[in-house]
Design an enzyme around this catalytic site. Structure first.
Site, PDB file in Angstrom:
ATOM      1  N   ASN A  87       0.851  -1.192   0.000  1.00 50.51           N
ATOM      2  CA  ASN A  87       0.000   0.000   0.000  1.00 50.51           C
ATOM      3  C   ASN A  87       0.889   1.245   0.000  1.00 50.51           C
ATOM      4  OD1 ASN A  87       0.644  -0.762   2.694  1.00 50.51           O
ATOM      5  ND2 ASN A  87      -1.104   0.330   3.526  1.00 50.51           N
ATOM      6  N   ILE A  88       0.438   2.226  -0.771  1.00 50.48           N
ATOM      7  CA  ILE A  88       1.185   3.470  -0.912  1.00 50.48           C
ATOM      8  C   ILE A  88       0.209   4.608  -0.617  1.00 50.48           C
ATOM      9  CG2 ILE A  88       2.578   4.915  -2.447  1.00 50.48           C
ATOM     10  CD1 ILE A  88       3.120   2.304  -4.096  1.00 50.48           C
ATOM     11  N   GLU A  89       0.386   5.244   0.539  1.00 51.77           N
ATOM     12  CA  GLU A  89      -0.558   6.275   0.975  1.00 51.77           C
ATOM     13  C   GLU A  89      -0.135   7.653   0.468  1.00 51.77           C
ATOM     14  OE1 GLU A  89      -0.973   5.641   5.232  1.00 51.77           O
ATOM     15  OE2 GLU A  89      -2.178   3.842   4.829  1.00 51.77           O
ATOM     16  N   CYS A 139      -4.008   0.517  -2.604  1.00 53.51           N
ATOM     17  CA  CYS A 139      -3.856  -0.686  -1.780  1.00 53.51           C
ATOM     18  C   CYS A 139      -2.771  -1.592  -2.366  1.00 53.51           C
ATOM     19  CB  CYS A 139      -5.154  -1.466  -1.727  1.00 53.51           C
ATOM     20  SG  CYS A 139      -6.503  -0.647  -0.888  1.00 53.51           S
ATOM     21  N   GLU A 197      -2.914  -4.709  -3.048  1.00 51.39           N
ATOM     22  CA  GLU A 197      -3.418  -5.633  -4.076  1.00 51.39           C
ATOM     23  C   GLU A 197      -3.373  -4.977  -5.455  1.00 51.39           C
ATOM     24  OE1 GLU A 197      -4.725  -4.883  -1.151  1.00 51.39           O
ATOM     25  OE2 GLU A 197      -6.128  -6.397  -0.438  1.00 51.39           O
ATOM     26  N   CYS A 213     -10.284  -4.940   0.053  1.00 49.52           N
ATOM     27  CA  CYS A 213     -11.417  -4.002   0.007  1.00 49.52           C
ATOM     28  C   CYS A 213     -12.209  -4.242  -1.280  1.00 49.52           C
ATOM     29  CB  CYS A 213     -10.931  -2.554   0.104  1.00 49.52           C
ATOM     30  SG  CYS A 213     -10.218  -1.903  -1.429  1.00 49.52           S
ATOM     31  N   CYS A 249     -10.543  -3.194  -4.633  1.00 53.45           N
ATOM     32  CA  CYS A 249      -9.523  -4.132  -5.124  1.00 53.45           C
ATOM     33  C   CYS A 249     -10.163  -5.387  -5.703  1.00 53.45           C
ATOM     34  CB  CYS A 249      -8.547  -4.493  -4.010  1.00 53.45           C
ATOM     35  SG  CYS A 249      -7.413  -3.143  -3.637  1.00 53.45           S
TER      36      CYS A 249
END
Ligand code: THU
Length: 136
Positions: free
Chosen positions: A44-46, A55, A57, A88, A91
């Protein structure tokens, strides 16, 4: 646990170390096996603008597509929680785009016990563009 599951679990846990999750402090790692047998990982890359977060995935799926492949056989996702976390809804819909009829989703937490479901069980009515369904 099968050899593939343990290989994907190890790859996802290792990838998770590179997750960029300074806002949620909830790093997630993903590893998938494509139809050709290659393994792709994602994290995940926020973003400071939270809604731009991706996310783990989708990160792994997009890396597979960028490498020229359009189908995954098995995808494993893991977080640092004791129990496995499910993907989620967004995804799951993206997985549908790049899935085989029997693609599998494996969920893992810190324990070595995993939950395995077919993508169709998780999203029975995923949207496919009418007339544009594709097969390998
Ligand atoms: N997240 C994932 O990467 N995958 C999931 O299956 C659930 C949520 C991420 C998004 C966000 O960076 C953080 O976990 C908390 O929601």
């Amino acid at each position: 646990m099968t050899t593939l599951t343990s290989e994907l679990l190890q790859a996802a846990r290792q990838a998770r170390e590179n997750a960029y999750a300074p806002y949620s402090n909830f790093p997630v790692g993903c590893a998938l096996q494509s139809v050709s047998g290659r393994v792709f990982t994602g994290v995940n890359i926020e973003n400071a603008s939270y809604g731009l977060t991706i996310c783990a995935e989708r990160c792994a799926l997009f890396r597979m597509v960028a490498a020229g492949e359009h189908f995954f056989r098995t995808l494993l996702v893991t977080a640092g929680t004791a129990e496995p976390v499910p993907p989620c809804g967004a995804c799951l819909q993206v997985m549908i785009e790049f899935a085989l009829p029997d693609s599998l989703v494996i969920m893992a937490g810190r324990k070595d016990q995993v939950i395995e479901k077919s993508l169709i069980e998780l999203l029975p009515l995923g949207f496919r563009f009418p007339g544009k369904e594709k097969h390998p």
